[in-house]
Design a protein around this motif. Sequence first.
Motif, PDB file in Angstrom:
ATOM      1  N   ALA A   2       0.828  -1.199   0.000  1.00 54.72           N
ATOM      2  CA  ALA A   2       0.000   0.000   0.000  1.00 54.72           C
ATOM      3  C   ALA A   2       0.867   1.256   0.000  1.00 54.72           C
ATOM      4  N   ASP A   3       0.294   2.355  -0.500  1.00 57.80           N
ATOM      5  CA  ASP A   3       0.946   3.651  -0.430  1.00 57.80           C
ATOM      6  C   ASP A   3       0.872   4.115   1.022  1.00 57.80           C
ATOM      7  N   ILE A   4       2.022   4.176   1.686  1.00 55.00           N
ATOM      8  CA  ILE A   4       2.070   4.446   3.124  1.00 55.00           C
ATOM      9  C   ILE A   4       2.808   5.753   3.366  1.00 55.00           C
ATOM     10  N   HIS A   5       2.234   6.588   4.197  1.00 52.79           N
ATOM     11  CA  HIS A   5       2.856   7.857   4.581  1.00 52.79           C
ATOM     12  C   HIS A   5       2.957   7.883   6.106  1.00 52.79           C
ATOM     13  N   ILE A   6       4.161   8.139   6.612  1.00 52.85           N
ATOM     14  CA  ILE A   6       4.396   8.206   8.061  1.00 52.85           C
ATOM     15  C   ILE A   6       4.757   9.640   8.417  1.00 52.85           C
ATOM     16  N   ARG A   7       4.161  10.132   9.500  1.00 53.50           N
ATOM     17  CA  ARG A   7       4.544  11.472   9.963  1.00 53.50           C
ATOM     18  C   ARG A   7       4.329  11.595  11.462  1.00 53.50           C
ATOM     19  N   SER A   8       4.987  12.601  12.030  1.00 48.23           N
ATOM     20  CA  SER A   8       4.797  12.895  13.452  1.00 48.23           C
ATOM     21  C   SER A   8       3.408  13.479  13.658  1.00 48.23           C
TER      22      SER A   8
END
Length: 152
Positions: A2-8
């Motif tokens: 999957a298109d995964i985006h991680i952020r604070s």
Amino acid sequence: MADIHIRSAFSADDMEAVRSIRQQVFIDEQGVFPEEEWDGLDGTAQHYLAYTGGQPVATARLRRVQKNGEQEYAKIERVCVLKAARGKGIGYQLLQSVIEDAIAEGLNDLRLEAQTVAIPFYENLGFEPYGESYMDARIQHRRMKMLIPEIA
């Protein structure tokens, strides 16, 4: 994958998403008592959110801990992925981001307390179990750590 985006997580909306994910996974799904989940330490931690399809589906928190004069270490906690998003590599990418941030902050001793069913997941990331297993929130756990060699 999957298109995964991680952020604070910083904003009130972010923290609402963090709480919602933890509520669904730990309290609703696993039966952790709310007073155990909401431990009063969220304000001392850096929180992370993982998104797929524009929706928050996973979270973790990172705290700096120093006990009894020990060297400061990073403690990774409250790692969870919504049931519908599991098995897609989201948790792995989330933890890689948390680990990278801890290392960037100069923390080379990373620790966590894994539910025993999740030990293989954390071992794949480089963590090693230590000590005896124990019960926490009526779920079997084991301590794990990862030591990052210091670069001279």
